[in-house]
Design a protein around this motif. Structure first.
Motif, PDB file in Angstrom:
ATOM      1  N   GLY A 127      -7.754 -13.190  46.883  1.00 25.33           N
ATOM      2  CA  GLY A 127      -6.914 -12.041  46.561  1.00 25.33           C
ATOM      3  C   GLY A 127      -6.598 -11.915  45.087  1.00 25.33           C
ATOM      4  N   THR A 128      -5.777 -10.902  44.801  1.00 26.70           N
ATOM      5  CA  THR A 128      -5.408 -10.581  43.415  1.00 26.70           C
ATOM      6  C   THR A 128      -3.886 -10.497  43.310  1.00 26.70           C
ATOM      7  N   GLY A 129      -3.365 -10.883  42.140  1.00 29.49           N
ATOM      8  CA  GLY A 129      -1.925 -10.818  41.908  1.00 29.49           C
ATOM      9  C   GLY A 129      -1.373 -12.197  41.609  1.00 29.49           C
ATOM     10  N   SER A 130      -0.072 -12.230  41.318  1.00 27.14           N
ATOM     11  CA  SER A 130       0.523 -13.495  40.865  1.00 27.14           C
ATOM     12  C   SER A 130       0.586 -14.538  41.978  1.00 27.14           C
ATOM     13  N   THR A 131       0.709 -14.128  43.238  1.00 28.48           N
ATOM     14  CA  THR A 131       0.762 -15.096  44.346  1.00 28.48           C
ATOM     15  C   THR A 131      -0.640 -15.611  44.659  1.00 28.48           C
ATOM     16  N   ALA A 132      -1.590 -14.692  44.745  1.00 30.82           N
ATOM     17  CA  ALA A 132      -2.985 -15.086  44.993  1.00 30.82           C
ATOM     18  C   ALA A 132      -3.502 -15.979  43.864  1.00 30.82           C
ATOM     19  N   ASP A 137      -4.448 -13.440  50.461  1.00 32.98           N
ATOM     20  CA  ASP A 137      -4.064 -12.452  49.451  1.00 32.98           C
ATOM     21  C   ASP A 137      -2.554 -12.229  49.513  1.00 32.98           C
ATOM     22  N   GLY A 138      -2.013 -11.700  48.451  1.00 32.86           N
ATOM     23  CA  GLY A 138      -0.598 -11.350  48.413  1.00 32.86           C
ATOM     24  C   GLY A 138      -0.377  -9.949  48.972  1.00 32.86           C
ATOM     25  N   ALA A 139       0.858  -9.471  48.872  1.00 30.55           N
ATOM     26  CA  ALA A 139       1.178  -8.101  49.313  1.00 30.55           C
ATOM     27  C   ALA A 139       2.441  -7.651  48.596  1.00 30.55           C
ATOM     28  N   ASP A 140       2.610  -6.344  48.535  1.00 30.26           N
ATOM     29  CA  ASP A 140       3.838  -5.787  47.951  1.00 30.26           C
ATOM     30  C   ASP A 140       4.922  -5.604  48.998  1.00 30.26           C
ATOM     31  N   GLU A 141       4.517  -5.308  50.230  1.00 34.80           N
ATOM     32  CA  GLU A 141       5.461  -5.256  51.359  1.00 34.80           C
ATOM     33  C   GLU A 141       4.735  -5.682  52.628  1.00 34.80           C
ATOM     34  N   ILE A 196       1.884  -2.921  52.469  1.00 32.79           N
ATOM     35  CA  ILE A 196       1.559  -2.107  51.294  1.00 32.79           C
ATOM     36  C   ILE A 196       0.988  -3.063  50.263  1.00 32.79           C
ATOM     37  N   LYS A 197      -0.189  -2.709  49.744  1.00 32.99           N
ATOM     38  CA  LYS A 197      -0.829  -3.488  48.697  1.00 32.99           C
ATOM     39  C   LYS A 197      -1.290  -2.544  47.587  1.00 32.99           C
ATOM     40  N   GLY A 198      -1.645  -3.152  46.461  1.00 30.74           N
ATOM     41  CA  GLY A 198      -2.195  -2.356  45.368  1.00 30.74           C
ATOM     42  C   GLY A 198      -1.313  -2.295  44.147  1.00 30.74           C
ATOM     43  N   GLY A 199      -0.191  -3.029  44.184  1.00 31.24           N
ATOM     44  CA  GLY A 199       0.664  -3.085  42.997  1.00 31.24           C
ATOM     45  C   GLY A 199      -0.119  -3.567  41.777  1.00 31.24           C
ATOM     46  N   GLY A 200      -1.091  -4.428  42.031  1.00 31.74           N
ATOM     47  CA  GLY A 200      -1.926  -4.935  40.939  1.00 31.74           C
ATOM     48  C   GLY A 200      -3.177  -4.100  40.715  1.00 31.74           C
ATOM     49  N   GLY A 201      -3.336  -3.056  41.506  1.00 27.97           N
ATOM     50  CA  GLY A 201      -4.436  -2.117  41.274  1.00 27.97           C
ATOM     51  C   GLY A 201      -5.761  -2.504  41.898  1.00 27.97           C
ATOM     52  N   ALA A 202      -5.774  -3.553  42.732  1.00 30.74           N
ATOM     53  CA  ALA A 202      -7.055  -4.036  43.277  1.00 30.74           C
ATOM     54  C   ALA A 202      -7.250  -3.649  44.744  1.00 30.74           C
ATOM     55  N   LEU A 203      -6.516  -2.632  45.211  1.00 33.74           N
ATOM     56  CA  LEU A 203      -6.478  -2.358  46.653  1.00 33.74           C
ATOM     57  C   LEU A 203      -7.833  -2.079  47.275  1.00 33.74           C
ATOM     58  N   ARG A 255     -11.042  -3.138  46.494  1.00 34.20           N
ATOM     59  CA  ARG A 255     -11.821  -4.352  46.774  1.00 34.20           C
ATOM     60  C   ARG A 255     -11.057  -5.259  47.739  1.00 34.20           C
ATOM     61  N   GLU A 256      -9.734  -5.282  47.618  1.00 31.82           N
ATOM     62  CA  GLU A 256      -8.938  -6.112  48.541  1.00 31.82           C
ATOM     63  C   GLU A 256      -9.147  -5.663  49.991  1.00 31.82           C
ATOM     64  N   LYS A 257      -9.202  -4.351  50.189  1.00 30.85           N
ATOM     65  CA  LYS A 257      -9.349  -3.878  51.579  1.00 30.85           C
ATOM     66  C   LYS A 257     -10.766  -4.122  52.090  1.00 30.85           C
ATOM     67  N   SER A 301      11.019 -11.905  49.603  1.00 28.64           N
ATOM     68  CA  SER A 301      11.466 -10.564  49.179  1.00 28.64           C
ATOM     69  C   SER A 301      10.487  -9.469  49.613  1.00 28.64           C
ATOM     70  N   LYS A 302       9.269  -9.857  49.989  1.00 32.61           N
ATOM     71  CA  LYS A 302       8.269  -8.857  50.364  1.00 32.61           C
ATOM     72  C   LYS A 302       8.404  -8.421  51.837  1.00 32.61           C
ATOM     73  N   TRP A 303       9.224  -9.144  52.592  1.00 31.28           N
ATOM     74  CA  TRP A 303       9.397  -8.860  54.029  1.00 31.28           C
ATOM     75  C   TRP A 303      10.352  -7.691  54.197  1.00 31.28           C
TER      76      TRP A 303
HETATM   77  O1  LIG Z   1      -2.057  -5.911  46.167  1.00 31.06           O
HETATM   78  C1  LIG Z   1      -2.038  -6.608  45.186  1.00 31.06           C
HETATM   79  C2  LIG Z   1      -2.873  -6.355  44.005  1.00 31.06           C
HETATM   80  O2  LIG Z   1      -3.589  -5.162  44.132  1.00 31.06           O
HETATM   81  C3  LIG Z   1      -1.148  -7.790  45.163  1.00 31.06           C
HETATM   82  O3  LIG Z   1      -1.488  -8.633  46.216  1.00 31.06           O
HETATM   83  C4  LIG Z   1       0.264  -7.342  45.293  1.00 31.06           C
HETATM   84  O4  LIG Z   1       0.531  -6.426  44.254  1.00 31.06           O
HETATM   85  C5  LIG Z   1       1.234  -8.531  45.220  1.00 31.06           C
HETATM   86  O5  LIG Z   1       1.187  -9.070  43.946  1.00 31.06           O
HETATM   87  P1  LIG Z   1       2.111 -10.297  43.541  1.00 31.06           P
HETATM   88  O6  LIG Z   1       1.608 -11.480  44.293  1.00 31.06           O
HETATM   89  O7  LIG Z   1       1.896 -10.407  42.042  1.00 31.06           O
HETATM   90  O8  LIG Z   1       3.519  -9.944  43.880  1.00 31.06           O
END
Ligand SMILES: O=C(CO)[C@H](O)[C@H](O)COP(=O)(O)O
Length: 230
Positions: free
Chosen positions: A25-30, A81-85, A93-100, A102-104, A120-122
């Motif tokens: 995945g993409t993002g700070s958690t991934a 992968d991580g998630a925004d919600e 909901i994903k895509g905060g990092g803009g990679a939605l 390829r992630e999907k 906090s994402k729950w």
């Molecule tokens: O969907 C994503 C990127 O497109 C990320 O998984 C999502 O934005 C969560 O990011 P973070 O782990 O930095 O909170």
């Protein structure tokens, strides 16, 4: 918060077995997951990964994780992968990092998707986080009009903001597209909205991940919670 993200990533690593083909995945958690996976690989774990963004590709290469593509293989065992919600149905909901996009694609090609996040994402209902919608630049006004019509049908509304980078220029995805972020508030019926958005020609993809998450690993002050899709 960063320590919680790393704890969730470390917990997900327990699900990784030698020989697996992994979606990364993409993002700070991934990023924590790829970092910890790299440690295991350097200690002898045999896996191969498909990154969901150019950023993750660069990180995985630097960590020594062997990579392949979904042109060379057609199926993955597990995506982390991580998630925004995340809601109780494990819709996301994903895509905060803009990679939605390829992630999907990567999550859809995987037997299982583990979503890692801090608590906090729950959420009870999706929609507090702005929904990212990846669009083709051509015909943007017409696509926005069609998106607004889809929102009306789904009983939601919200201002559409074209995503900008920190330098003020329009944010361009790894696929060369743009993103419109929409603050919708509570989304009553995420699967219905997802279907309506997917039917719009100028919409490449949207950040509603319906039925893709198998397991959520949430790290909070009280410890780790593991939730399976109902
Ligand atoms: O969907 C994503 C990127 O497109 C990320 O998984 C999502 O934005 C969560 O990011 P973070 O782990 O930095 O909170």
């Amino acid at each position: 918060m960063d320590a919680l993200k790393r704890q969730a990533a470390a917990h997900a690593l327990r699900e990784v077995e030698s020989g697996m083909k992994l979606g990364l995945g993409t993002g700070s958690t991934a990023k924590h997951f790829v970092d910890l996976l790299g440690e295991k690989v350097r200690a002898g774990l045999k896996v191969v990964g498909v990154p969901t963004s150019e950023a993750t590709r660069a990180q995985a290469e630097a960590c020594g994780v062997p990579l392949t593509t979904l042109d060379e293989i057609d199926h993955l065992d597990l995506t982390v992968d991580g998630a925004d919600e995340i809601n109780p149905a494990l819709d996301l909901i994903k895509g905060g990092g803009g990679a939605l996009l390829r992630e999907k694609i990567v999550a859809s090609a995987s037997d299982r998707m583990i979503v890692i996040a801090d608590e906090s994402k729950w959420v009870a209902r999706l929609g507090r986080f702005p929904l990212p919608i990846e669009v083709i630049p051509f015909g943007l006004a017409a696509t926005r009009h069609a998106i607004a019509a889809a929102f009306a049908k789904a009983g939601v509304s919200g201002q559409m903001d074209l995503r900008k980078s920190a330098d003020g220029h329009v944010f361009v995805t790894d696929g060369g597209h743009w993103i419109v972020d929409v603050r919708l508030g509570e989304i009553e019926d995420p699967p219905r909205l997802a279907g309506l958005l997917s039917a719009i020609p100028g919409v490449v993809e949207h950040g509603l991940f319906i039925g893709l998450g198998s397991t959520a690993i949430l790290a909070g002050a009280q410890g780790i919670r593991v939730i399976q899709r109902p």
